[in-house]
Design a protein around this motif. Sequence first.
Motif, PDB file in Angstrom:
ATOM      1  N   LYS A 901       0.724  -1.401  -0.089  1.00 17.44           N
ATOM      2  CA  LYS A 901      -0.104  -0.083  -0.116  1.00 17.44           C
ATOM      3  C   LYS A 901       0.937   1.436   0.005  1.00 17.44           C
ATOM      4  O   LYS A 901       0.463   2.193  -0.505  1.00 17.44           O
ATOM      5  N   ASP A 902       1.962   1.094   0.719  1.00 20.08           N
ATOM      6  CA  ASP A 902       2.701   2.383   0.747  1.00 20.08           C
ATOM      7  C   ASP A 902       3.408   2.809  -0.569  1.00 20.08           C
ATOM      8  O   ASP A 902       3.592   3.725  -0.974  1.00 20.08           O
ATOM      9  N   THR A 903       4.037   1.630  -1.320  1.00 16.55           N
ATOM     10  CA  THR A 903       4.379   1.911  -2.527  1.00 16.55           C
ATOM     11  C   THR A 903       3.474   2.171  -3.599  1.00 16.55           C
ATOM     12  O   THR A 903       3.793   2.893  -4.412  1.00 16.55           O
ATOM     13  N   TRP A 904       2.209   1.814  -3.511  1.00 18.69           N
ATOM     14  CA  TRP A 904       1.117   2.023  -4.219  1.00 18.69           C
ATOM     15  C   TRP A 904       0.996   3.598  -4.192  1.00 18.69           C
ATOM     16  O   TRP A 904       0.352   4.142  -5.099  1.00 18.69           O
ATOM     17  N   HIS A 905       0.863   4.195  -3.167  1.00 18.89           N
ATOM     18  CA  HIS A 905       0.802   5.438  -2.814  1.00 18.89           C
ATOM     19  C   HIS A 905       1.612   6.304  -3.574  1.00 18.89           C
ATOM     20  O   HIS A 905       1.224   7.314  -4.393  1.00 18.89           O
ATOM     21  N   GLN A 906       2.724   6.193  -3.824  1.00 19.15           N
ATOM     22  CA  GLN A 906       3.656   6.831  -4.353  1.00 19.15           C
ATOM     23  C   GLN A 906       3.500   6.557  -6.087  1.00 19.15           C
ATOM     24  O   GLN A 906       3.726   7.545  -6.834  1.00 19.15           O
ATOM     25  N   VAL A 907       3.494   5.231  -6.557  1.00 17.52           N
ATOM     26  CA  VAL A 907       3.285   4.928  -7.900  1.00 17.52           C
ATOM     27  C   VAL A 907       1.905   5.402  -8.434  1.00 17.52           C
ATOM     28  O   VAL A 907       2.031   6.029  -9.493  1.00 17.52           O
ATOM     29  N   TYR A 908       0.804   5.374  -7.875  1.00 24.40           N
ATOM     30  CA  TYR A 908      -0.276   5.849  -8.323  1.00 24.40           C
ATOM     31  C   TYR A 908      -0.036   7.335  -8.228  1.00 24.40           C
ATOM     32  O   TYR A 908      -0.617   8.160  -9.383  1.00 24.40           O
ATOM     33  N   ARG A 909       0.482   8.297  -7.416  1.00 30.03           N
ATOM     34  CA  ARG A 909       0.689   9.478  -7.262  1.00 30.03           C
ATOM     35  C   ARG A 909       1.451   9.929  -8.610  1.00 30.03           C
ATOM     36  O   ARG A 909       1.274  10.978  -9.238  1.00 30.03           O
ATOM     37  N   ARG A 910       2.647   9.258  -9.011  1.00 30.12           N
ATOM     38  CA  ARG A 910       3.303   9.574 -10.161  1.00 30.12           C
ATOM     39  C   ARG A 910       2.420   9.542 -11.272  1.00 30.12           C
ATOM     40  O   ARG A 910       2.505  10.190 -12.442  1.00 30.12           O
ATOM     41  N   HIS A 911       1.690   8.441 -11.386  1.00 28.95           N
ATOM     42  CA  HIS A 911       0.833   7.882 -12.722  1.00 28.95           C
ATOM     43  C   HIS A 911      -0.297   9.088 -12.714  1.00 28.95           C
ATOM     44  O   HIS A 911      -0.446   9.645 -13.617  1.00 28.95           O
ATOM     45  N   PHE A 912      -0.960   9.775 -11.496  1.00 27.05           N
ATOM     46  CA  PHE A 912      -1.812  10.750 -11.598  1.00 27.05           C
ATOM     47  C   PHE A 912      -1.027  11.922 -12.137  1.00 27.05           C
ATOM     48  O   PHE A 912      -1.966  12.544 -12.806  1.00 27.05           O
ATOM     49  N   LEU A 913      -0.123  12.400 -11.510  1.00 32.05           N
ATOM     50  CA  LEU A 913       0.645  13.552 -12.027  1.00 32.05           C
ATOM     51  C   LEU A 913       0.962  13.563 -13.667  1.00 32.05           C
ATOM     52  O   LEU A 913       0.743  14.678 -14.123  1.00 32.05           O
ATOM     53  N   LYS A 914       1.259  12.604 -14.270  1.00 32.25           N
ATOM     54  CA  LYS A 914       1.798  12.616 -15.430  1.00 32.25           C
ATOM     55  C   LYS A 914       0.329  12.655 -16.348  1.00 32.25           C
ATOM     56  O   LYS A 914       0.346  13.144 -17.136  1.00 32.25           O
ATOM     57  N   SER A 915      -0.716  11.696 -15.810  1.00 36.53           N
ATOM     58  CA  SER A 915      -1.843  12.263 -16.677  1.00 36.53           C
ATOM     59  C   SER A 915      -2.500  13.731 -16.514  1.00 36.53           C
ATOM     60  O   SER A 915      -3.104  13.995 -17.416  1.00 36.53           O
ATOM     61  N   ALA A 916      -2.373  14.290 -15.169  1.00 38.74           N
ATOM     62  CA  ALA A 916      -2.814  15.482 -15.107  1.00 38.74           C
ATOM     63  C   ALA A 916      -1.968  16.521 -16.004  1.00 38.74           C
ATOM     64  O   ALA A 916      -2.688  17.474 -16.564  1.00 38.74           O
ATOM     65  N   LEU A 917      -0.579  16.522 -16.072  1.00 37.79           N
ATOM     66  CA  LEU A 917       0.137  16.994 -17.089  1.00 37.79           C
ATOM     67  C   LEU A 917      -0.473  17.024 -18.425  1.00 37.79           C
ATOM     68  O   LEU A 917      -0.399  18.077 -19.177  1.00 37.79           O
ATOM     69  N   ALA A 918      -0.727  15.764 -18.692  1.00 37.73           N
ATOM     70  CA  ALA A 918      -1.080  15.447 -20.314  1.00 37.73           C
ATOM     71  C   ALA A 918      -2.608  16.145 -20.551  1.00 37.73           C
ATOM     72  O   ALA A 918      -2.784  16.893 -21.543  1.00 37.73           O
ATOM     73  N   GLN A 919      -3.337  16.143 -19.430  1.00 37.90           N
ATOM     74  CA  GLN A 919      -4.731  16.792 -19.609  1.00 37.90           C
ATOM     75  C   GLN A 919      -4.334  18.451 -19.660  1.00 37.90           C
ATOM     76  O   GLN A 919      -5.120  19.064 -20.389  1.00 37.90           O
ATOM     77  N   CYS A 920      -3.450  18.944 -18.765  1.00 40.02           N
ATOM     78  CA  CYS A 920      -3.250  20.308 -18.876  1.00 40.02           C
ATOM     79  C   CYS A 920      -2.552  20.775 -20.192  1.00 40.02           C
ATOM     80  O   CYS A 920      -3.060  21.810 -20.570  1.00 40.02           O
ATOM     81  N   ASN A 921      -1.935  19.925 -20.800  1.00 40.93           N
ATOM     82  CA  ASN A 921      -1.551  20.122 -22.181  1.00 40.93           C
ATOM     83  C   ASN A 921      -2.420  20.286 -23.180  1.00 40.93           C
ATOM     84  O   ASN A 921      -2.757  21.016 -24.119  1.00 40.93           O
ATOM     85  N   LEU A 922      -3.488  19.266 -22.957  1.00 40.85           N
ATOM     86  CA  LEU A 922      -4.878  19.513 -23.921  1.00 40.85           C
ATOM     87  C   LEU A 922      -5.503  20.696 -23.752  1.00 40.85           C
ATOM     88  O   LEU A 922      -6.352  21.200 -24.570  1.00 40.85           O
ATOM     89  N   CYS A 923      -5.496  21.355 -22.291  1.00 38.85           N
ATOM     90  CA  CYS A 923      -6.452  22.285 -22.113  1.00 38.85           C
ATOM     91  C   CYS A 923      -5.930  23.748 -22.437  1.00 38.85           C
ATOM     92  O   CYS A 923      -6.434  24.908 -22.419  1.00 38.85           O
ATOM     93  N   ARG A 924      -4.596  23.663 -23.409  1.00 37.68           N
ATOM     94  CA  ARG A 924      -4.201  24.975 -23.616  1.00 37.68           C
ATOM     95  C   ARG A 924      -4.978  25.487 -24.550  1.00 37.68           C
ATOM     96  O   ARG A 924      -5.142  26.858 -24.670  1.00 37.68           O
ATOM     97  N   ARG A 925      -5.764  24.967 -25.593  1.00 44.08           N
ATOM     98  CA  ARG A 925      -6.492  25.524 -26.361  1.00 44.08           C
ATOM     99  C   ARG A 925      -7.947  25.354 -26.098  1.00 44.08           C
ATOM    100  O   ARG A 925      -8.978  25.407 -26.782  1.00 44.08           O
ATOM    101  N   GLY A 926      -8.408  25.164 -24.670  1.00 43.16           N
ATOM    102  CA  GLY A 926      -9.480  24.963 -24.411  1.00 43.16           C
ATOM    103  C   GLY A 926     -10.343  25.939 -23.785  1.00 43.16           C
ATOM    104  O   GLY A 926     -11.402  25.987 -23.363  1.00 43.16           O
TER     105      GLY A 926
END
Length: 1027
Positions: A901-926
């Motif tokens: 569970k401790d390892t999952w918290h950090q792994v999921y956190r990195r996965h979420f942040l990468k996904s949020a950055l990708a979404q932020c890049n898509l919203c530049r023209r939004g």
Amino acid sequence: MLRAACIVCRGLVKKHSLNDAKIPVRSLHFQRSCPSHFSSLKIHMPLPSTSAQWYSSLSRLPPRKSRLFPVSYGFHAKRNFWVARLASRLLKLRYLLLGSAVGGGYTAKKTYDQWKEMFPDLSEYKWIVPDFIWELDQHINFDKLSKALPDAEELSKLLPDLEKLGESLSLLMGWFSADKLSKALPDAEELSKLLPDLEKLGESFSLLKGWFSTDKLSKALPDADELSKLLPDLEKLGESLSLLKGWFSAGPGGETAFKAMDSQTFEASEKQYKKVSDKDKIDQLQEELLRTQLKYQRILERLEKENKDLRKLVLQKDDKGIHQRKLKKALIDMYSEVLDILSDYDANYNTQDHLPRVVVVGDQSAGKTSVLEMIAQARIFPRGSGEMMTRSPVKVTLSEGPHHVAMFKDSSREFDLTKEADLAALRDEIEVRMRKSVKNGQTVSPETISLSVKGPGIQRMVLVDLPGVISTVTSGMAPDTKETIFKISKAYMQNPNAIILCIQDGSVDAERSIVTDLVSQMDPQGRRTIFVLTKVDLAEKNVASPNRIQQIIEGKLFPMKALGYFAVVTGKGNSNESIDSIKDYEEEFFQGSSLLKKGMLKAHQVTTKNLSLAVSDCFWKMVRESIEQQADAFTATRFNLETEWKNNYPRLRELDRNELFEKAKNEILDEVISLTQVTPRHWEEILQKTLWERVSTHVIENIYLPAAQTMNSGTFNTTVDIKLKQWTDKQLPNKAVEVAWETLQQEFSRFMTEQKGKEHDDIFDKLKESVKEESIKRHKWNEQAEDSLRVIQHNALEDRSISDKQQWDAAIHFMEDTLHSRLNDTDSVIRDMVGPDWKERWISWTSRAPEQHIRNETKNELEKMLKVNEGHPAYLANDEVTTVRKNLEARGVEVDPVLIKDTWHQVYRRHFLKSALAQCNLCRRGFFYYQRHFVDSELECNDVVLFWRIQRMLGITANTLRQQLINTEVRRLEKNVKEVLEDFAEDGDKKVTLLTGKRVQLAEDLKKVREIQEKLEAFIEALHQEN
């Protein structure tokens, strides 16, 4: 001839016009207006030749010619007006006399006023004449008194017959020229001639008594009955004088009274005188001598009291400005200032301080304080029965003044010693100062309390009252009390010019004294010691052998030696006794004491008055002998210190501790003022950056991540609003105030510790740091700021409307920076968990730990699961945990579910942040879809709106805090800094602690030595002028 002249003149007048006329205009007008008088004038000289001009306000009009009337000249008889001329002369004389009288009167008045101003104003000296002289004429009628007195003829009857008196004197001269005394003595008849007529003298006195009993005198005097009672019975006086004349007259046998005295009477009286023993004669002579001494002592005291009153009156008149002269500073006050500076300069009294002072030492409860109070003529010290009251040295400067007052060196309050309330307040203040000087559980303190006492008739000197010497340390005292008292006493007595006033209790056995041994060690030859025996009244009652007191006073009982020995009585032991009652009791005791009658004590060895005079004389003698030598010593010390400063600090000014503190104070205040010059943009940038660093973790973890787990935008916005509302109500305003306060501290510290190049002086660093810490400790932020800030932040976070593309891009940029920062932090954490990768292991020759190997395998397994399901929620289910664990066990890796569970918290956190950055890049023209509320679009940019709301709230909060900082908090901090500096300026110990170093101490010593030398030179000059 006369007629011919008239014809010629008439022709001349007709011939010429008015413009060419030789007659003035004024003459023409006169002639025209008065033609009748013109004919009577005689012309003896030609007319003037000047041409007449017209003068008119109508200057532009042509002049109009006037026609001269024809005149005829005739002859008239001459008139004599002598009466009119005489009257005019008399009138002129009257005006001259009147003017002279007025002018003379004014001149006389002015001269009188000038003379009056030249005479001095004697009204101020009217107080010299007693008041009853001015009121005498109100009680006595001098006119009636002059009428009541006898005439010259009656008064001449009272005078003796001068002719008979001359004959008697001539006869008396003849008697002394005889050879034998028996022949030289006159007979009774001759002797009776020398005496005045006593019967007539009695009649004269009776007549005089009759005059004083008359009605005239009773009316003239205020009360004649009372006045007559004061007169003796003059009739009886006349009878007595007649009887006296009978004694000197011849007896029945014809012999005089002198001859009637038998020689046997003289022989009997001579034998009776011889019976008186020599011892009785000595006693009588001693009593007579004692009475004479006491008599002259009382006369001396009375004269001193009158002198004191007169001097007090003169000083009071000077204070009121009668003579308008400036009084110089008292000599003893100048000397006391030097001792005060020395006390601050050298608290240990090393060998450099050899200035004279009177050191009062004695055993505890021996009467030191009482003797000092008798000398000061006031009960100024706290008193206790057997308890140690003197806990620190008290320096008392005695001087003469018009008022009996006392004052501390470091205070401006004057205590009136004639008032019991001020005396009680003074005793309480001394006791409080003594207890404050005692620190760290000690019983006594070496700190000196400086007190000055002024009053009429007080002898000038400087005395130091030391704690009483004890033999045993009792309960409640510090263990080293006895040694401390000995150390303090020796420090004062080892001064070779200090006068030791050794106080010994006469009511106890001399063998119990401790102070005598101590004094004999410090002054074995007794060249500067004065011994005082107190409580002599008790000693006379209790001591079986009075000779023991005599041995003490003569210096034969103790091994110590002294310049002089004195015996005093300081009261009956009652603390409420006044100084005057103690003096009366002391004088009364010594008048009846057998110690004086038997010659065991000399008159000059008793009373505190004689002691005070002797100590003052000895003190000033010592001062005159040693003061110049001490001034030379301080001159040499000053030269050495100046040389040392020039060698060590050639380019620096000689600033002492106070001057350095003032310089540091100005620098600190300038740095505080620099806070107000910080630009608003700088404040807002620092506040916004620091606040986001403080709250970013809470925003990402507690607001953004939970809201991002929702299924649609409506739920996302609802979750965000709820989380923001809770955050604003509870935490955000408090965090913002903390950030603002820390920012102010950082900026203040930056200005305080900022190096200023070559002008920076590191000697101030410790002081600045202490001022900064104390000011920050005292500063408190305004409590109302949080309430107003909460409303502002709540309104800012409720706004969701982004007005333009620029704000949209700024929000995306802010979101990307935040996510990148968090992603880097997460990668760093994961790297520490799993250890180095294969590149680092090959390059750095490192390997993973067993735990890191397990975490790495767990991470790889979790990443596989996320690749299969990229939309996995943030929480890992239990069955998923079991699946991961079994997969790892299949590969031979034993893992704990908690670690998964401790390892999952950090792994999921990195996965979420990468996904949020990708979404932020898509919203530049939004921004276009945002304006249409994302209708007909699959793009959702609610997280961008969230970060815009956070960014806007940070900007508004930073602006609000900046305004509060500049307008309120910086000024309050400046006020706190000023208060701290003022407190430090009054705390000498604080300045000594914060401003230290060789440079500071050398400047302090140099300043003190210069000040001591200057004051010594001024004192020596004043001392020479007094001599």
